[in-house]
Design an enzyme around this catalytic site. Sequence first.
Site, PDB file in Angstrom:
ATOM      1  N   SER A  54      -0.595  -2.396  -3.087  1.00 14.32           N
ATOM      2  CA  SER A  54      -1.467  -1.666  -4.005  1.00 14.32           C
ATOM      3  C   SER A  54      -0.602  -0.863  -4.978  1.00 14.32           C
ATOM      4  O   SER A  54       0.611  -0.778  -4.825  1.00 14.32           O
ATOM      5  CB  SER A  54      -2.410  -0.760  -3.226  1.00 14.32           C
ATOM      6  OG  SER A  54      -3.325  -1.534  -2.480  1.00 14.32           O
ATOM      7  N   HIS A  56      -0.868  -1.472  -8.336  1.00 11.48           N
ATOM      8  CA  HIS A  56      -0.775  -2.258  -9.577  1.00 11.48           C
ATOM      9  C   HIS A  56      -2.147  -2.445 -10.224  1.00 11.48           C
ATOM     10  O   HIS A  56      -2.338  -3.336 -11.043  1.00 11.48           O
ATOM     11  CB  HIS A  56      -0.168  -3.629  -9.289  1.00 11.48           C
ATOM     12  CG  HIS A  56       1.151  -3.578  -8.598  1.00 11.48           C
ATOM     13  ND1 HIS A  56       2.236  -2.953  -9.146  1.00 11.48           N
ATOM     14  CD2 HIS A  56       1.560  -4.042  -7.387  1.00 11.48           C
ATOM     15  CE1 HIS A  56       3.269  -3.051  -8.313  1.00 11.48           C
ATOM     16  NE2 HIS A  56       2.885  -3.707  -7.236  1.00 11.48           N
ATOM     17  N   ASP A 109       5.992 -10.438   0.349  1.00 11.14           N
ATOM     18  CA  ASP A 109       4.746 -11.151   0.027  1.00 11.14           C
ATOM     19  C   ASP A 109       4.861 -12.630   0.373  1.00 11.14           C
ATOM     20  O   ASP A 109       3.970 -13.198   1.007  1.00 11.14           O
ATOM     21  CB  ASP A 109       4.422 -11.012  -1.474  1.00 11.14           C
ATOM     22  CG  ASP A 109       3.866  -9.639  -1.824  1.00 11.14           C
ATOM     23  OD1 ASP A 109       3.104  -9.077  -1.001  1.00 11.14           O
ATOM     24  OD2 ASP A 109       4.189  -9.111  -2.897  1.00 11.14           O
ATOM     25  N   HIS A 218       7.969  -2.179  -9.382  1.00 10.62           N
ATOM     26  CA  HIS A 218       8.120  -1.149  -8.351  1.00 10.62           C
ATOM     27  C   HIS A 218       9.287  -0.236  -8.707  1.00 10.62           C
ATOM     28  O   HIS A 218       9.836   0.448  -7.844  1.00 10.62           O
ATOM     29  CB  HIS A 218       8.368  -1.766  -6.982  1.00 10.62           C
ATOM     30  CG  HIS A 218       7.427  -2.866  -6.643  1.00 10.62           C
ATOM     31  ND1 HIS A 218       7.726  -4.192  -6.872  1.00 10.62           N
ATOM     32  CD2 HIS A 218       6.183  -2.841  -6.131  1.00 10.62           C
ATOM     33  CE1 HIS A 218       6.694  -4.933  -6.489  1.00 10.62           C
ATOM     34  NE2 HIS A 218       5.750  -4.141  -6.046  1.00 10.62           N
TER      35      HIS A 218
END
Lengths: 329, 329
Positions: A54, A56, A109, A218
């Site tokens: 989360s 974004h 991911d 990030h």
Amino acid sequence: MKKILNGTDQVVEQMVEGLVKSHADIVHRVEGTRVIARNDKRSGKVGLVSGGGSGHEPAHAGYVGRGMLSAAVCGDVFTSPTPDQIYEGIKAADQGAGVLLIVKNYTGDVMNFEMAADLADAEDIKVEQIVVDDDIAVEDSTFTTGRRGVAGTVLVHKIVGAAAEAGASLEELKALGEKVISAIKTLGVALSPCTVPEVGHPGFELGDDEIELGIGIHGEPGFTREKIMPSASLAKQLYDRIATESKLISGDKVVVLVNGMGATPLMEQYVFANDVHELLKNAGVSVEKTLVGDYMTSLEMAGLSLTILKLEDEKWVDMLKLPVETIAW
Amino acid sequence: MKKILNGTDQVVEQMVEGLVKSHADIVHRVEGTRVIARNDKRSGKVGLVSGGGSGHEPAHAGYVGRGMLSAAVCGDVFTSPTPDQIYEGIKAADQGAGVLLIVKNYTGDVMNFEMAADLADAEDIKVEQIVVDDDIAVEDSTFTTGRRGVAGTVLVHKIVGAAAEAGASLEELKALGEKVISAIKTLGVALSPCTVPEVGHPGFELGDDEIELGIGIHGEPGFTREKIMPSASLAKQLYDRIATESKLISGDKVVVLVNGMGATPLMEQYVFANDVHELLKNAGVSVEKTLVGDYMTSLEMAGLSLTILKLEDEKWVDMLKLPVETIAW
């Protein structure tokens, strides 16, 4: 840290609740999970699942709905969702024709989406995965092997979403997605850092007159730090690298996405977009569609990214223009 | 000041250029002016014109298009457009059935829109004006007599826009607009200030742990400064004042707009929206539609505003839900 929240450990939970309460006409939460799924039934069509850490927003929950994603899985801030959560997303998306996972290239991911695909496979849900790696700033990075996946991901959601809605097969969607991904190049710039709520302090520091080119979503390091420069110079620096990488030549057709990182006013994004349009015009490249706004943010980071999709197939523009029912497209 | 621009005196000009180049399928610039007009012809229907100082993007140019505004007039940053520019907007919007001006209540705007209406009147264009004053924070303010017009204005654009598209007369639209305006209440909060490019330094200062409640969209003073508090407490403070002012009671139906001021992540806006939904649920008030996002910003100010539209007519929700073709709705 000055933020509007209740306890740093509740921020994603309450964001998800706020989102589904606010947009119950489009999406719902799969009970007991961090999965946002579309309300609209789509029996017989391939499901599309994306997600990631989360922070974004509006990515990726904002792109769930008719014509785009079937479900988005929300991890903690800047942290991949777990395989069991992604598996819940796959189950919510599956309508019997298989599920395509659209993953941004970050090691966590990719690993977790793959594990979720294995779980689904064991339950006879056919799953394929495509990995977006549009950020040309650096090879390998803080959380990534290879190139990072960033704002260009939303163009993949939209084009593949249009094809899925039209009834394309899992294999067709995978091939389309991979072709689109290879035609997308992105570069970002940060003017200020952002603060992950649970960390409580900015992820990096920049001088009062410094910007970082090639930044990740990030706050991962880019390729150079420079003094703040005019928008036209910044646009040229980013554009030149992308144009070289994309081998853009006069006569090419492109789609442009100017993406705000979170705290950058639309005013600045449009000034920058104007400079990008000038560069493309001078290069003889035709812009078939432009998107400007906060599509894939990094909390309250100031900065933006430039994405150029080289149109290897003119149908892609039509697919980008098809209406959808989502929160944020 | 760290901003993406080329010369502070060119920022609005280049923003307008960037905007029309990026969205040429929806809007165009009236040549030689600061007017953004819709492409779509609407012969015989009433024209709707709004505008004001720039720096509130996507307001108002983002709401020009089929189903909403006919034209938006862009002033300098936080500065009313001049009467001659507004008059150009009126001429672009006029299709023979008159033009309704939707003005935020700031002294400069009201005066200049009125002068433009007089210019139009002299040319036999029928013009009426409605003034939005939804901000309940203070009576009179730095640039305003009476209450300020803020984020609730976009709800007026949408509802009146739907009626105009359906063919309502100038008198009907004016009456509808005034009824809607009286049902909208807004309160904002700032966590950090913003910097007008031509000024070069922040418009006000806030301590590291301070927030200002009741702030205006140009940084005008609110009604109190407090220490940063949990989202739920902040929501309660804003909601209670609005609920009192709107005389909300159990059984009422409302539309909620949580509006980001510019630099506030959607994550925080959704956490806050979740708290607002809890308060409304506990009050027995039914939320018929919720909007969350940056609809009316103050450059890179961090903060948000809460707008509640009390539904005196349930058709207003349908009008809010009708599809439009704009950049930002």
